[in-house]
Design an enzyme around this catalytic site. Structure first.
Site, mmCIF file in Angstrom:
data_model
loop_
_atom_site.group_PDB
_atom_site.id
_atom_site.type_symbol
_atom_site.label_atom_id
_atom_site.label_comp_id
_atom_site.label_asym_id
_atom_site.label_seq_id
_atom_site.Cartn_x
_atom_site.Cartn_y
_atom_site.Cartn_z
ATOM 1 N N PRO A 42 0.818 -1.221 0.000
ATOM 2 C CA PRO A 42 0.000 0.000 0.000
ATOM 3 C C PRO A 42 0.853 1.273 0.000
ATOM 4 O O PRO A 42 0.334 2.368 -0.165
ATOM 5 C CB PRO A 42 -0.823 -0.115 1.290
ATOM 6 N N GLU A 47 2.033 -8.028 8.979
ATOM 7 C CA GLU A 47 2.268 -6.572 9.017
ATOM 8 C C GLU A 47 3.084 -6.100 7.822
ATOM 9 O O GLU A 47 3.274 -4.901 7.613
ATOM 10 C CB GLU A 47 3.000 -6.179 10.306
ATOM 11 N N ARG A 67 -4.209 -8.595 -20.368
ATOM 12 C CA ARG A 67 -5.150 -8.159 -21.408
ATOM 13 C C ARG A 67 -4.540 -7.151 -22.381
ATOM 14 O O ARG A 67 -5.106 -6.867 -23.423
ATOM 15 C CB ARG A 67 -6.463 -7.663 -20.813
ATOM 16 N N ASP A 107 -10.926 0.574 -23.808
ATOM 17 C CA ASP A 107 -11.281 0.508 -22.391
ATOM 18 C C ASP A 107 -11.022 1.837 -21.695
ATOM 19 O O ASP A 107 -10.190 2.632 -22.148
ATOM 20 C CB ASP A 107 -10.432 -0.559 -21.676
HETATM 21 N N1 SAM Z 1 1.422 -2.766 7.564
HETATM 22 C C1 SAM Z 1 1.371 -2.578 6.137
HETATM 23 C C2 SAM Z 1 1.197 -1.084 5.838
HETATM 24 O O1 SAM Z 1 0.405 -0.443 6.516
HETATM 25 O O2 SAM Z 1 1.838 -0.583 4.904
HETATM 26 C C3 SAM Z 1 0.184 -3.332 5.515
HETATM 27 C C4 SAM Z 1 0.361 -4.798 5.524
HETATM 28 S S1 SAM Z 1 -0.967 -5.618 4.702
HETATM 29 C C5 SAM Z 1 -1.982 -6.100 6.022
HETATM 30 C C6 SAM Z 1 -0.247 -7.155 4.186
HETATM 31 C C7 SAM Z 1 0.194 -7.194 2.737
HETATM 32 O O3 SAM Z 1 -0.887 -6.943 1.856
HETATM 33 C C8 SAM Z 1 1.264 -6.207 2.314
HETATM 34 O O4 SAM Z 1 2.550 -6.664 2.676
HETATM 35 C C9 SAM Z 1 1.070 -6.099 0.824
HETATM 36 O O5 SAM Z 1 1.779 -7.106 0.127
HETATM 37 C C10 SAM Z 1 -0.421 -6.346 0.663
HETATM 38 N N2 SAM Z 1 -1.197 -5.121 0.425
HETATM 39 C C11 SAM Z 1 -2.059 -4.518 1.293
HETATM 40 N N3 SAM Z 1 -2.614 -3.437 0.754
HETATM 41 C C12 SAM Z 1 -2.125 -3.328 -0.504
HETATM 42 C C13 SAM Z 1 -2.301 -2.384 -1.569
HETATM 43 N N4 SAM Z 1 -3.100 -1.340 -1.445
HETATM 44 N N5 SAM Z 1 -1.625 -2.600 -2.722
HETATM 45 C C14 SAM Z 1 -0.795 -3.650 -2.862
HETATM 46 N N6 SAM Z 1 -0.578 -4.563 -1.885
HETATM 47 C C15 SAM Z 1 -1.215 -4.407 -0.728
#
Ligand code: SAM
Length: 245
Positions: free
Chosen positions: A89, A116, A154, A169
């Site tokens: 994220p 996490e 795609r 698209d």
């Molecule tokens: N503690 C992290 C933070 O706040 O940045 C979030 C961890 S999340 C619960 C677990 C995993 O989900 C991350 O390591 C990532 O690979 C994935 N993930 C969660 N949100 C995402 C997003 N918006 N885009 C891409 N991957 C995401």
């Protein structure tokens, strides 16, 4: 093009990728998909892939070594141009432009985090980029990896039946797509726009562009601000706005 996904849930990625456009692209060998489970790169009895965070706090953190060894194994399949991307994220926003660029890479290894997150040194030492699918947090990177695989697939030549359909698209040219209709002609007093029934391809094309511009103006003015409209597009948008009132 080949995707590798480093994930604690390979079955989840394999199952979802087997459907629809991605499934057909894999069957036809346009896309290759390999799954790498960090648990297969552990040496202890419990196949441990996570540990408590230094400094305390909630949750667990994915350990460096199983991820590192999984990526080393995944890289063996690729070429020099392999790109390793951590889905996070905190990463660069995944946009159609980023995906179009990614579709030119021959091998992408996507890292799906859990818990996490992952040890920061893995991000620094082993990853080339960090991509986010949106400003929200999901529980694991698998769904994000599937989004990227689907959206890139795609765009690859020969994947979609109609070569033009990806180009029409939403977001492919900075605009939203026009509305679409199929039979029946009337549903609850609502008729299919007359121009679509007339068979004049030039008029249909013009109507579609006008709708695409109008929708973008109504729903995503931020996209229009970034786009340089041609004189014809400016006129079509004016027409759309005038016809609204
Ligand atoms: N503690 C992290 C933070 O706040 O940045 C979030 C961890 S999340 C619960 C677990 C995993 O989900 C991350 O390591 C990532 O690979 C994935 N993930 C969660 N949100 C995402 C997003 N918006 N885009 C891409 N991957 C995401």
């Amino acid at each position: 093009m080949r995707f590798g996904v480093v994930t604690l849930f390979p079955e989840m990625v394999a199952a979802a990728a087997a459907y629809g456009v991605t499934g057909r692209a894999i069957e036809r060998n346009i896309v290759g998909l390999s799954l790498w489970n960090p648990r297969d790169y552990t040496s202890d009895r419990h196949r441990t892939v996570d540990d408590r965070p230094y400094g305390g706090g909630p949750g667990m953190v994915m350990k460096y070594q199983p991820l590192h060894d999984a990526v080393i194994a995944a890289k063996q399949e690729g070429t020099e141009s392999t790109k390793v991307v951590y889905l996070s994220p905190q990463g660069k926003p995944v946009t159609q432009a980023l995906l179009a660029d990614a579709s030119k890479t021959s091998h992408i290894i996507l890292i799906a985090g859990r818990y996490e997150g992952i040890d920061e040194r893995f991000v620094e030492l082993d990853c080339d980029d960090e991509w986010s699918i949106g400003d929200y947090v999901i529980s694991g990177g698998e769904l994000a990896a599937l989004v990227v695989i689907d959206a890139v697939t795609r765009l690859l030549p020969g994947v979609l039946g109609d070569e033009d359909s990806a180009q029409q698209d939403s977001h492919s040219d900075g605009l939203l797509d026009c509305p679409h209709y199929t039979r029946p002609e009337q549903i609850a007093e609502r008729l299919v726009p007359e121009v679509l029934m007339g068979g004049n391809h030039k008029d249909i094309e013009r109507w579609r562009m006008k709708q695409a511009l109008g929708r973008t103006w109504q729903r995503r003015p931020d996209l229009l601000k970034r786009k340089n409209l041609s004189a014809e597009q400016e006129n079509l948008l004016k027409e759309f706005i005038v016809e609204l009132v």
